[in-house]
Design a protein around this motif. Sequence first.
Motif, PDB file in Angstrom:
ATOM      1  N   THR A   1       4.700  29.637  26.106  1.00 39.09           N
ATOM      2  CA  THR A   1       4.817  30.777  24.959  1.00 39.09           C
ATOM      3  C   THR A   1       3.916  30.041  23.633  1.00 39.09           C
ATOM      4  OG1 THR A   1       6.987  30.168  24.212  1.00 39.09           O
ATOM      5  CG2 THR A   1       6.906  31.920  25.692  1.00 39.09           C
ATOM      6  N   GLY A   2       3.709  28.649  23.660  1.00 39.21           N
ATOM      7  CA  GLY A   2       3.249  28.176  22.644  1.00 39.21           C
ATOM      8  C   GLY A   2       3.888  27.513  21.602  1.00 39.21           C
ATOM      9  N   VAL A   3       5.262  27.185  21.845  1.00 41.66           N
ATOM     10  CA  VAL A   3       6.292  26.615  20.932  1.00 41.66           C
ATOM     11  C   VAL A   3       6.406  25.387  21.200  1.00 41.66           C
ATOM     12  CG1 VAL A   3       8.255  27.330  20.007  1.00 41.66           C
ATOM     13  CG2 VAL A   3       6.818  29.000  20.488  1.00 41.66           C
ATOM     14  N   VAL A   4       6.863  24.365  20.082  1.00 42.39           N
ATOM     15  CA  VAL A   4       7.137  23.051  20.510  1.00 42.39           C
ATOM     16  C   VAL A   4       8.396  23.096  19.693  1.00 42.39           C
ATOM     17  CG1 VAL A   4       5.172  21.889  21.307  1.00 42.39           C
ATOM     18  CG2 VAL A   4       5.820  22.249  18.871  1.00 42.39           C
ATOM     19  N   MET A   5       9.521  22.131  19.959  1.00 42.62           N
ATOM     20  CA  MET A   5      10.634  21.921  19.292  1.00 42.62           C
ATOM     21  C   MET A   5      10.721  20.454  18.929  1.00 42.62           C
ATOM     22  SD  MET A   5      14.676  22.872  19.763  1.00 42.62           S
ATOM     23  CE  MET A   5      14.935  24.454  19.175  1.00 42.62           C
ATOM     24  N   VAL A   6      10.733  20.202  17.531  1.00 46.41           N
ATOM     25  CA  VAL A   6      11.135  18.849  17.048  1.00 46.41           C
ATOM     26  C   VAL A   6      12.297  18.853  16.147  1.00 46.41           C
ATOM     27  CG1 VAL A   6      10.090  16.755  15.796  1.00 46.41           C
ATOM     28  CG2 VAL A   6       8.445  18.103  17.456  1.00 46.41           C
ATOM     29  N   ALA A   7      13.230  17.925  16.145  1.00 42.84           N
ATOM     30  CA  ALA A   7      14.154  17.897  15.301  1.00 42.84           C
ATOM     31  C   ALA A   7      14.995  19.169  15.040  1.00 42.84           C
ATOM     32  CB  ALA A   7      13.877  17.207  14.036  1.00 42.84           C
ATOM     33  N   GLY A   8      15.176  19.992  16.110  1.00 42.34           N
ATOM     34  CA  GLY A   8      15.871  21.333  15.793  1.00 42.34           C
ATOM     35  C   GLY A   8      14.845  22.464  15.322  1.00 42.34           C
ATOM     36  N   GLN A   9      13.668  21.838  15.033  1.00 40.68           N
ATOM     37  CA  GLN A   9      12.836  23.020  14.391  1.00 40.68           C
ATOM     38  C   GLN A   9      11.849  23.613  15.219  1.00 40.68           C
ATOM     39  OE1 GLN A   9      11.210  21.783  10.493  1.00 40.68           O
ATOM     40  NE2 GLN A   9       9.733  23.230  10.611  1.00 40.68           N
TER      41      GLN A   9
ATOM     42  N   PRO B   1      18.068  14.340  12.920  1.00 37.37           N
ATOM     43  CA  PRO B   1      17.452  13.399  13.423  1.00 37.37           C
ATOM     44  C   PRO B   1      16.501  13.588  14.765  1.00 37.37           C
ATOM     45  CG  PRO B   1      19.442  12.961  14.122  1.00 37.37           C
ATOM     46  CD  PRO B   1      19.505  14.420  13.235  1.00 37.37           C
ATOM     47  N   VAL B   2      15.524  12.773  14.979  1.00 36.31           N
ATOM     48  CA  VAL B   2      14.572  12.977  16.105  1.00 36.31           C
ATOM     49  C   VAL B   2      15.430  12.289  17.242  1.00 36.31           C
ATOM     50  CG1 VAL B   2      12.702  12.430  17.453  1.00 36.31           C
ATOM     51  CG2 VAL B   2      12.480  13.086  14.875  1.00 36.31           C
ATOM     52  N   ARG B   3      15.867  13.225  18.563  1.00 36.72           N
ATOM     53  CA  ARG B   3      16.492  12.734  19.534  1.00 36.72           C
ATOM     54  C   ARG B   3      15.712  12.163  20.640  1.00 36.72           C
ATOM     55  NH1 ARG B   3      19.803  17.675  19.059  1.00 36.72           N
ATOM     56  NH2 ARG B   3      21.168  17.100  17.764  1.00 36.72           N
ATOM     57  N   SER B   4      14.480  12.359  20.821  1.00 42.81           N
ATOM     58  CA  SER B   4      13.569  11.938  21.972  1.00 42.81           C
ATOM     59  C   SER B   4      12.143  11.812  21.396  1.00 42.81           C
ATOM     60  CB  SER B   4      13.585  12.965  23.077  1.00 42.81           C
ATOM     61  OG  SER B   4      12.840  14.084  23.010  1.00 42.81           O
ATOM     62  N   ILE B   5      11.607  10.718  21.939  1.00 41.12           N
ATOM     63  CA  ILE B   5      10.219  10.457  21.587  1.00 41.12           C
ATOM     64  C   ILE B   5       9.036  10.867  22.494  1.00 41.12           C
ATOM     65  CG2 ILE B   5       8.902   8.439  21.044  1.00 41.12           C
ATOM     66  CD1 ILE B   5      11.097   8.703  19.144  1.00 41.12           C
ATOM     67  N   LYS B   6       9.286  10.746  23.885  1.00 45.02           N
ATOM     68  CA  LYS B   6       8.404  11.382  24.736  1.00 45.02           C
ATOM     69  C   LYS B   6       8.317  12.638  25.202  1.00 45.02           C
ATOM     70  CE  LYS B   6       5.923   7.728  25.986  1.00 45.02           C
ATOM     71  NZ  LYS B   6       4.360   7.585  26.087  1.00 45.02           N
ATOM     72  N   ALA B   7       7.273  13.308  25.569  1.00 46.17           N
ATOM     73  CA  ALA B   7       7.437  14.662  25.969  1.00 46.17           C
ATOM     74  C   ALA B   7       7.820  14.622  27.452  1.00 46.17           C
ATOM     75  CB  ALA B   7       5.780  15.152  25.918  1.00 46.17           C
ATOM     76  N   HIS B   8       8.129  15.652  27.858  1.00 49.84           N
ATOM     77  CA  HIS B   8       8.520  15.910  29.349  1.00 49.84           C
ATOM     78  C   HIS B   8       7.170  16.111  30.139  1.00 49.84           C
ATOM     79  CE1 HIS B   8      12.708  16.807  28.345  1.00 49.84           C
ATOM     80  NE2 HIS B   8      12.378  17.562  27.376  1.00 49.84           N
ATOM     81  N   ARG B   9       7.442  15.473  31.402  1.00 52.38           N
ATOM     82  CA  ARG B   9       6.151  15.375  32.195  1.00 52.38           C
ATOM     83  C   ARG B   9       6.295  16.989  32.854  1.00 52.38           C
ATOM     84  NH1 ARG B   9       8.480  14.495  37.350  1.00 52.38           N
ATOM     85  NH2 ARG B   9      10.441  13.451  36.844  1.00 52.38           N
ATOM     86  N   PRO B  10       4.848  17.450  33.066  1.00 52.95           N
ATOM     87  CA  PRO B  10       4.717  18.816  33.754  1.00 52.95           C
ATOM     88  C   PRO B  10       5.523  18.831  34.899  1.00 52.95           C
ATOM     89  CG  PRO B  10       2.688  17.868  33.118  1.00 52.95           C
ATOM     90  CD  PRO B  10       3.633  16.870  32.731  1.00 52.95           C
ATOM     91  N   ARG B  11       6.216  19.986  35.262  1.00 52.72           N
ATOM     92  CA  ARG B  11       6.968  19.860  36.594  1.00 52.72           C
ATOM     93  C   ARG B  11       6.020  20.826  37.727  1.00 52.72           C
ATOM     94  NH1 ARG B  11      10.342  20.250  32.599  1.00 52.72           N
ATOM     95  NH2 ARG B  11      11.783  21.748  32.294  1.00 52.72           N
TER      96      ARG B  11
END
Length: 118
Positions: A56-64, A104-114
């Motif tokens: 849908t074109g959305v990313v989530m960083v630090a709960g936002q 706070p930021v919980r994860s640094i890397k992106a999920h790999r495409p499944r």
Amino acid sequence: MFDLPIRVMPTRELLRTRPNPFTADQVRTLRGLRRAGPPPRPRTEPITVQRRVSNTGVVMVAGQKIALGRLHAGRVVTIHVADTTLTIELDDDTRIVRRTTTQPVRSIKAHRPRKATP
């Protein structure tokens, strides 16, 4: 009792604390204990993270949640997380978004495409 600090060793940055599983008597019986090192230094530069843009074109960083548009769906974007802003590096431009959360930021890397299995 005491909280156990969890740190990144080269920078001594404090990530989080966990409750100590030992009682005071158990701590006294431990061998080879040493004092803690210098206190952790606060981070001076923004944290750089990667996120995979959803369908849908959305990313989530630090709960936002940040809407980037369906044009960027499935791409991996780099985001610089500072105290007050999120700077998103896209292929053709850079977007700066005001940060609305203090999580706070919980994860640094992106999920790999499944890949779907038939």
